[in-house]
Scaffold this active site. Structure first.
Site, mmCIF file in Angstrom:
data_model
loop_
_atom_site.group_PDB
_atom_site.id
_atom_site.type_symbol
_atom_site.label_atom_id
_atom_site.label_comp_id
_atom_site.label_asym_id
_atom_site.label_seq_id
_atom_site.Cartn_x
_atom_site.Cartn_y
_atom_site.Cartn_z
ATOM 1 N N LEU A 39 0.861 -1.177 0.000
ATOM 2 C CA LEU A 39 0.000 0.000 0.000
ATOM 3 C C LEU A 39 0.898 1.227 0.000
ATOM 4 O O LEU A 39 2.011 1.193 0.521
ATOM 5 C CB LEU A 39 -0.897 0.028 1.249
ATOM 6 C CG LEU A 39 -1.975 -1.044 1.358
ATOM 7 C CD1 LEU A 39 -2.670 -0.961 2.722
ATOM 8 C CD2 LEU A 39 -2.985 -0.911 0.244
ATOM 9 N N ASP A 40 0.402 2.318 -0.579
ATOM 10 C CA ASP A 40 1.159 3.569 -0.570
ATOM 11 C C ASP A 40 1.452 3.983 0.869
ATOM 12 O O ASP A 40 0.725 3.626 1.803
ATOM 13 C CB ASP A 40 0.373 4.677 -1.276
ATOM 14 C CG ASP A 40 0.248 4.451 -2.773
ATOM 15 O OD1 ASP A 40 1.058 3.686 -3.335
ATOM 16 O OD2 ASP A 40 -0.657 5.045 -3.378
ATOM 17 N N ARG A 41 2.502 4.747 1.036
ATOM 18 C CA ARG A 41 2.970 5.151 2.362
ATOM 19 C C ARG A 41 1.853 5.706 3.247
ATOM 20 O O ARG A 41 1.720 5.343 4.403
ATOM 21 C CB ARG A 41 4.074 6.193 2.224
ATOM 22 C CG ARG A 41 4.553 6.701 3.559
ATOM 23 C CD ARG A 41 5.591 7.800 3.408
ATOM 24 N NE ARG A 41 6.375 7.854 4.616
ATOM 25 C CZ ARG A 41 7.676 8.012 4.659
ATOM 26 N NH1 ARG A 41 8.354 8.146 3.560
ATOM 27 N NH2 ARG A 41 8.292 8.055 5.810
ATOM 28 N N THR A 43 -1.373 5.334 3.009
ATOM 29 C CA THR A 43 -2.592 4.529 3.033
ATOM 30 C C THR A 43 -2.543 3.547 4.195
ATOM 31 O O THR A 43 -1.532 2.891 4.421
ATOM 32 C CB THR A 43 -2.738 3.747 1.707
ATOM 33 O OG1 THR A 43 -2.749 4.683 0.633
ATOM 34 C CG2 THR A 43 -4.009 2.925 1.689
#
Length: 183
Positions: A39-41, A43
């Protein structure tokens, strides 16, 4: 593992506890923790790790074959009441001041995202988001293309320079005014 926002998934030069992968290895005493997807940082949500590379490969294959689905909740800017599907190819956004930004482009890779509003009001929409593909920053890029960026998105929100400002100066009152949410 529940990944909190602001935590990197991949190992970091800042030591094992600076990333979710490193923390999983340390906490469970593993030689390796195989990240099934990231997951993106900023998120938060569920991230799956496997103890063995073979198990990780099987799980990644199941995701690629769409045998496993992922659903996201997103607070989006603006209000909309009907479900929307964005079927737009994605690739590097070469016009952005941020080198790692993705954008809609005709020569990009196929990408499909479904946005289903659950509630809206006050200039925002809470949406259930599902993807048919797994492109980098897909939800964020498609939300921006749709004109309903994710609230608090420094890179895909009102101005990609917000991300650069954040890297240089951290969270500031000026960013709070532009983005409304920290992440």
């Amino acid at each position: 593992i529940h990944k909190p926002g602001e935590r990197l998934c991949h190992p970091s030069k800042d030591g094992p506890w600076a990333s979710l992968s490193g923390a999983v290895r340390e906490r469970f005493g593993l030689a390796a923790a195989h990240l099934v997807f990231r997951l993106d940082r900023e998120t938060s949500g569920v991230v799956i790790f496997a103890k063995q590379a073979e198990a990780a490969a099987r799980l990644q294959g199941a995701i690629q074959r769409r045998q496993v689905g992922k659903t996201y909740l997103a607070i989006m800017t603006g209000e909309f009441s009907a479900p929307v599907t964005v079927n737009q190819p994605l690739g590097p956004d070469e016009s952005s001041p941020v080198y790692c930004k993705t954008g809609v482009r005709p020569d990009g890779q196929a990408a499909v995202t479904h946005f289903a509003p659950l509630a809206s009001g006050g200039g925002f929409t809470l949406a259930r988001v599902t993807t048919e593909t797994g492109r980098m920053h897909q939800i964020r890029a498609h939300a921006q293309w749709l004109g309903h960026s994710l609230a608090g998105d420094k890179m895909y929100g009102p101005d990609a320079r917000c991300y650069l400002d954040f890297l240089d100066h951290g969270w500031t009152p000026a960013l709070a005014e532009k983005l409304l949410l920290r992440r």
